[in-house]
Design a protein around this motif. Structure first.
Motif, PDB file in Angstrom:
ATOM      1  N   ARG A  51      36.086  42.763  52.020  1.00 22.02           N
ATOM      2  CA  ARG A  51      36.056  44.222  51.839  1.00 22.02           C
ATOM      3  C   ARG A  51      36.746  44.558  50.526  1.00 22.02           C
ATOM      4  NH1 ARG A  51      38.175  45.050  57.842  1.00 22.02           N
ATOM      5  NH2 ARG A  51      36.234  44.672  58.904  1.00 22.02           N
ATOM      6  N   ARG A  52      36.253  43.978  49.473  1.00 23.51           N
ATOM      7  CA  ARG A  52      36.874  44.172  48.168  1.00 23.51           C
ATOM      8  C   ARG A  52      35.868  44.756  47.190  1.00 23.51           C
ATOM      9  NH1 ARG A  52      40.159  38.452  47.959  1.00 23.51           N
ATOM     10  NH2 ARG A  52      41.756  39.069  49.455  1.00 23.51           N
ATOM     11  N   ALA A  53      36.380  45.544  46.282  1.00 23.61           N
ATOM     12  CA  ALA A  53      35.544  46.158  45.249  1.00 23.61           C
ATOM     13  C   ALA A  53      35.939  45.591  43.892  1.00 23.61           C
ATOM     14  CB  ALA A  53      35.731  47.674  45.250  1.00 23.61           C
ATOM     15  N   LEU A  54      34.991  45.566  42.991  1.00 22.30           N
ATOM     16  CA  LEU A  54      35.243  45.080  41.635  1.00 22.30           C
ATOM     17  C   LEU A  54      35.388  46.277  40.704  1.00 22.30           C
ATOM     18  CD1 LEU A  54      32.604  42.202  41.572  1.00 22.30           C
ATOM     19  CD2 LEU A  54      35.052  42.022  42.045  1.00 22.30           C
ATOM     20  N   PHE A  55      36.613  46.675  40.463  1.00 21.20           N
ATOM     21  CA  PHE A  55      36.890  47.770  39.539  1.00 21.20           C
ATOM     22  C   PHE A  55      37.277  47.145  38.215  1.00 21.20           C
ATOM     23  CE2 PHE A  55      37.948  49.639  43.723  1.00 21.20           C
ATOM     24  CZ  PHE A  55      37.020  50.665  43.712  1.00 21.20           C
ATOM     25  N   GLU A  56      36.304  46.963  37.353  1.00 22.80           N
ATOM     26  CA  GLU A  56      36.527  46.287  36.081  1.00 22.80           C
ATOM     27  C   GLU A  56      36.165  47.217  34.934  1.00 22.80           C
ATOM     28  OE1 GLU A  56      34.382  42.601  36.092  1.00 22.80           O
ATOM     29  OE2 GLU A  56      35.151  42.050  38.054  1.00 22.80           O
ATOM     30  N   SER A  57      36.636  46.858  33.781  1.00 24.18           N
ATOM     31  CA  SER A  57      36.371  47.646  32.584  1.00 24.18           C
ATOM     32  C   SER A  57      34.904  47.507  32.165  1.00 24.18           C
ATOM     33  CB  SER A  57      37.296  47.170  31.457  1.00 24.18           C
ATOM     34  OG  SER A  57      37.195  48.027  30.350  1.00 24.18           O
ATOM     35  N   PHE A  58      34.507  48.335  31.215  1.00 18.20           N
ATOM     36  CA  PHE A  58      33.146  48.313  30.691  1.00 18.20           C
ATOM     37  C   PHE A  58      32.834  46.963  30.049  1.00 18.20           C
ATOM     38  CE2 PHE A  58      34.443  52.790  30.389  1.00 18.20           C
ATOM     39  CZ  PHE A  58      33.466  53.351  31.194  1.00 18.20           C
ATOM     40  N   GLY A  59      31.605  46.510  30.225  1.00 20.85           N
ATOM     41  CA  GLY A  59      31.131  45.323  29.519  1.00 20.85           C
ATOM     42  C   GLY A  59      31.526  43.990  30.119  1.00 20.85           C
ATOM     43  N   LEU A  60      32.078  43.968  31.314  1.00 16.34           N
ATOM     44  CA  LEU A  60      32.483  42.697  31.914  1.00 16.34           C
ATOM     45  C   LEU A  60      31.440  42.139  32.884  1.00 16.34           C
ATOM     46  CD1 LEU A  60      36.301  43.306  32.488  1.00 16.34           C
ATOM     47  CD2 LEU A  60      35.187  41.968  30.704  1.00 16.34           C
ATOM     48  N   GLY A  61      30.331  42.830  33.031  1.00 14.16           N
ATOM     49  CA  GLY A  61      29.237  42.310  33.846  1.00 14.16           C
ATOM     50  C   GLY A  61      29.343  42.598  35.326  1.00 14.16           C
ATOM     51  N   LYS A  62      29.806  43.798  35.669  1.00 11.34           N
ATOM     52  CA  LYS A  62      29.954  44.162  37.086  1.00 11.34           C
ATOM     53  C   LYS A  62      28.627  44.132  37.832  1.00 11.34           C
ATOM     54  CE  LYS A  62      31.973  48.054  36.103  1.00 11.34           C
ATOM     55  NZ  LYS A  62      32.152  47.901  34.675  1.00 11.34           N
ATOM     56  N   THR A  63      27.567  44.579  37.198  1.00  3.39           N
ATOM     57  CA  THR A  63      26.270  44.637  37.880  1.00  3.39           C
ATOM     58  C   THR A  63      25.827  43.246  38.303  1.00  3.39           C
ATOM     59  OG1 THR A  63      25.644  46.606  36.641  1.00  3.39           O
ATOM     60  CG2 THR A  63      23.861  45.357  37.675  1.00  3.39           C
ATOM     61  N   GLY A  64      25.904  42.290  37.407  1.00  3.79           N
ATOM     62  CA  GLY A  64      25.531  40.916  37.743  1.00  3.79           C
ATOM     63  C   GLY A  64      26.400  40.337  38.841  1.00  3.79           C
ATOM     64  N   GLN A  65      27.681  40.653  38.795  1.00  2.91           N
ATOM     65  CA  GLN A  65      28.608  40.173  39.825  1.00  2.91           C
ATOM     66  C   GLN A  65      28.262  40.781  41.178  1.00  2.91           C
ATOM     67  OE1 GLN A  65      32.886  40.171  38.548  1.00  2.91           O
ATOM     68  NE2 GLN A  65      31.975  40.941  36.658  1.00  2.91           N
ATOM     69  N   GLN A  66      27.951  42.062  41.199  1.00  5.26           N
ATOM     70  CA  GLN A  66      27.619  42.726  42.458  1.00  5.26           C
ATOM     71  C   GLN A  66      26.312  42.197  43.036  1.00  5.26           C
ATOM     72  OE1 GLN A  66      27.817  46.727  41.000  1.00  5.26           O
ATOM     73  NE2 GLN A  66      30.018  46.893  41.370  1.00  5.26           N
ATOM     74  N   LEU A  67      25.348  41.928  42.170  1.00  4.67           N
ATOM     75  CA  LEU A  67      24.086  41.352  42.637  1.00  4.67           C
ATOM     76  C   LEU A  67      24.313  39.961  43.221  1.00  4.67           C
ATOM     77  CD1 LEU A  67      21.694  42.486  39.778  1.00  4.67           C
ATOM     78  CD2 LEU A  67      21.707  43.306  42.138  1.00  4.67           C
ATOM     79  N   GLU A  68      25.151  39.173  42.548  1.00  5.89           N
ATOM     80  CA  GLU A  68      25.452  37.833  43.053  1.00  5.89           C
ATOM     81  C   GLU A  68      26.230  37.903  44.367  1.00  5.89           C
ATOM     82  OE1 GLU A  68      25.382  33.596  42.919  1.00  5.89           O
ATOM     83  OE2 GLU A  68      24.102  35.242  42.306  1.00  5.89           O
ATOM     84  N   TYR A  69      27.133  38.860  44.468  1.00  2.58           N
ATOM     85  CA  TYR A  69      27.875  39.083  45.716  1.00  2.58           C
ATOM     86  C   TYR A  69      26.879  39.350  46.851  1.00  2.58           C
ATOM     87  CZ  TYR A  69      30.888  41.418  49.126  1.00  2.58           C
ATOM     88  OH  TYR A  69      31.533  41.787  50.281  1.00  2.58           O
ATOM     89  N   CYS A  70      25.947  40.247  46.630  1.00  2.00           N
ATOM     90  CA  CYS A  70      24.949  40.583  47.667  1.00  2.00           C
ATOM     91  C   CYS A  70      24.097  39.372  48.018  1.00  2.00           C
ATOM     92  CB  CYS A  70      24.072  41.735  47.198  1.00  2.00           C
ATOM     93  SG  CYS A  70      24.939  43.300  47.076  1.00  2.00           S
ATOM     94  N   ARG A  71      23.682  38.617  47.006  1.00  2.00           N
ATOM     95  CA  ARG A  71      22.866  37.425  47.253  1.00  2.00           C
ATOM     96  C   ARG A  71      23.618  36.411  48.113  1.00  2.00           C
ATOM     97  NH1 ARG A  71      21.731  32.307  45.605  1.00  2.00           N
ATOM     98  NH2 ARG A  71      23.520  32.196  44.196  1.00  2.00           N
ATOM     99  N   MET A  72      24.891  36.226  47.810  1.00  5.10           N
ATOM    100  CA  MET A  72      25.685  35.253  48.560  1.00  5.10           C
ATOM    101  C   MET A  72      25.942  35.719  49.997  1.00  5.10           C
ATOM    102  SD  MET A  72      26.012  32.653  46.639  1.00  5.10           S
ATOM    103  CE  MET A  72      27.203  31.722  47.589  1.00  5.10           C
ATOM    104  N   VAL A  73      26.135  37.019  50.192  1.00  3.89           N
ATOM    105  CA  VAL A  73      26.319  37.552  51.550  1.00  3.89           C
ATOM    106  C   VAL A  73      25.044  37.337  52.363  1.00  3.89           C
ATOM    107  CG1 VAL A  73      26.599  39.673  52.906  1.00  3.89           C
ATOM    108  CG2 VAL A  73      28.125  39.210  50.976  1.00  3.89           C
ATOM    109  N   LEU A  74      23.887  37.632  51.773  1.00  6.54           N
ATOM    110  CA  LEU A  74      22.626  37.428  52.489  1.00  6.54           C
ATOM    111  C   LEU A  74      22.416  35.954  52.808  1.00  6.54           C
ATOM    112  CD1 LEU A  74      20.280  39.908  50.601  1.00  6.54           C
ATOM    113  CD2 LEU A  74      21.254  40.159  52.888  1.00  6.54           C
ATOM    114  N   LYS A  75      22.743  35.089  51.863  1.00  6.99           N
ATOM    115  CA  LYS A  75      22.621  33.648  52.091  1.00  6.99           C
ATOM    116  C   LYS A  75      23.543  33.218  53.229  1.00  6.99           C
ATOM    117  CE  LYS A  75      23.066  29.206  49.862  1.00  6.99           C
ATOM    118  NZ  LYS A  75      24.077  28.418  49.269  1.00  6.99           N
ATOM    119  N   HIS A  76      24.761  33.704  53.233  1.00  5.29           N
ATOM    120  CA  HIS A  76      25.724  33.365  54.287  1.00  5.29           C
ATOM    121  C   HIS A  76      25.237  33.858  55.651  1.00  5.29           C
ATOM    122  CE1 HIS A  76      29.626  32.569  56.106  1.00  5.29           C
ATOM    123  NE2 HIS A  76      29.609  33.786  56.621  1.00  5.29           N
TER     124      HIS A  76
END
Length: 100
Positions: A51-76
């Motif tokens: 239950r964690r959120a990624l509050f990161e600065s601009f340009g650090l790739g949050k969108t890609g990280q969130q997509l990968e997070y979702c992919r890994m949750v679905l895989k799990h």
């Protein structure tokens, strides 16, 4: 005055509340190789916490990280319950309404 005296650091530590870990560990090799090292670490941290959120600065790739997070949750979830297929929660018609 005798007895026990609390230091300021001890006082602060006594007020600390940690959220329970409710996620899962993932093998770093399962993460998308396109992610940079800091992104992989952040995704692993978020998956482990559950239950964690990624509050990161601009340009650090949050969108890609969130997509990968979702992919890994679905895989799990698929590994936990084989044969279960995930469906979109919003129909195309409803999504059109959301876009205005």
């Amino acid at each position: 005055m005798g007895g026990w005296q609390l230091t300021y650091r001890g006082f602060l530590e006594s007020k600390t509340v940690s959220a329970p870990v409710s996620g899962f560990d993932c093998d770093p090799g399962d993460l998308n190789p396109v992610l940079k090292e800091h992104q992989k670490i952040a995704v692993q941290w978020a998956l482990k916490g559950g239950r964690r959120a990624l509050f990161e600065s601009f340009g650090l790739g949050k969108t890609g990280q969130q997509l990968e997070y979702c992919r890994m949750v679905l895989k799990h979830e698929d590994e936990a319950e084989p044969g279960v297929k995930h469906r979109a929660l919003i129909s195309d018609r409803d999504a059109g309404d959301l876009r205005g």
